[in-house]
Enzyme design. Structure first.
Site, PDB file in Angstrom:
ATOM      1  N   HIS A  34     -70.599   7.494 -13.189  1.00  0.00           N
ATOM      2  CA  HIS A  34     -69.241   7.596 -13.727  1.00  0.00           C
ATOM      3  C   HIS A  34     -68.197   6.638 -13.166  1.00  0.00           C
ATOM      4  CE1 HIS A  34     -70.549  11.069 -15.933  1.00  0.00           C
ATOM      5  NE2 HIS A  34     -70.988  11.633 -14.818  1.00  0.00           N
ATOM      6  N   LYS A  64     -78.990   9.021 -23.006  1.00  0.00           N
ATOM      7  CA  LYS A  64     -78.008  10.068 -22.730  1.00  0.00           C
ATOM      8  C   LYS A  64     -77.002  10.063 -23.869  1.00  0.00           C
ATOM      9  CE  LYS A  64     -74.947  11.920 -19.191  1.00  0.00           C
ATOM     10  NZ  LYS A  64     -74.322  11.705 -17.886  1.00  0.00           N
ATOM     11  N   HIS A 137     -69.363  15.889 -10.310  1.00  0.00           N
ATOM     12  CA  HIS A 137     -69.641  16.062 -11.745  1.00  0.00           C
ATOM     13  C   HIS A 137     -68.396  15.679 -12.540  1.00  0.00           C
ATOM     14  CE1 HIS A 137     -70.921  17.891 -15.517  1.00  0.00           C
ATOM     15  NE2 HIS A 137     -69.799  18.581 -15.532  1.00  0.00           N
TER      16      HIS A 137
END
Length: 142
Positions: A34, A64, A137
């Site tokens: 990320h 993904k 996350h």
């Protein structure tokens, strides 16, 4: 014929392969999946997504479906886990500040490579999960 790509890209690719092979912490996985700072260059946002998803190991055996890249230093993103963020629910926290974000979404129905992505580029507050003061996350853009 010798490969004449950019040496930093080769190093990044090797580092990604080593991390995948050796196992990585949840924080390291968060960074790989990320964080892209400074933002990698590409001719356009769609190409950026296709290249980054491949480079980061998110489109190798399966594609993904969606992934977001935050274009800010890891240390800045980590502040969301403290004074730079507010509690949302559980271990989720909402950023106080907005970040440049590129969200890549799989184009077409198949999750089998080759993977092609559409891109959404914008500035958003973000919601992340934190553990022990570190982001682990990416939940969503707000």
């Amino acid at each position: 014929m010798a490969h004449q790509g950019h040496p930093l890209l080769l190093l990044a690719w090797l580092a990604t392969c080593l991390a995948l092979a050796s196992g990585e912490t949840r924080y390291e996985k968060f960074l790989r999946q990320h964080v892209d700072y400074p933002e990698s260059s590409a001719p356009d946002a769609r190409t950026y997504c296709s290249q980054m998803m491949q480079r980061r190991g998110l489109a190798s055996s399966t594609c993904k479906f969606t992934n977001s890249f935050v274009h800010a230093p890891a240390a800045t993103i980590s502040t969301i886990c403290g004074s730079g963020g507010a509690p949302a629910s559980g271990d989720l926290r909402d950023s106080n500040a907005a970040f440049a974000v590129t969200t890549c979404r799989l184009q077409g129905g198949s999750q089998k490579p080759p993977c092609r992505y559409n891109a959404d580029v914008g500035t958003h507050r973000i919601r992340i999960a934190c553990q022990e003061g570190l982001p682990v996350h990416y939940d969503r853009s707000l």
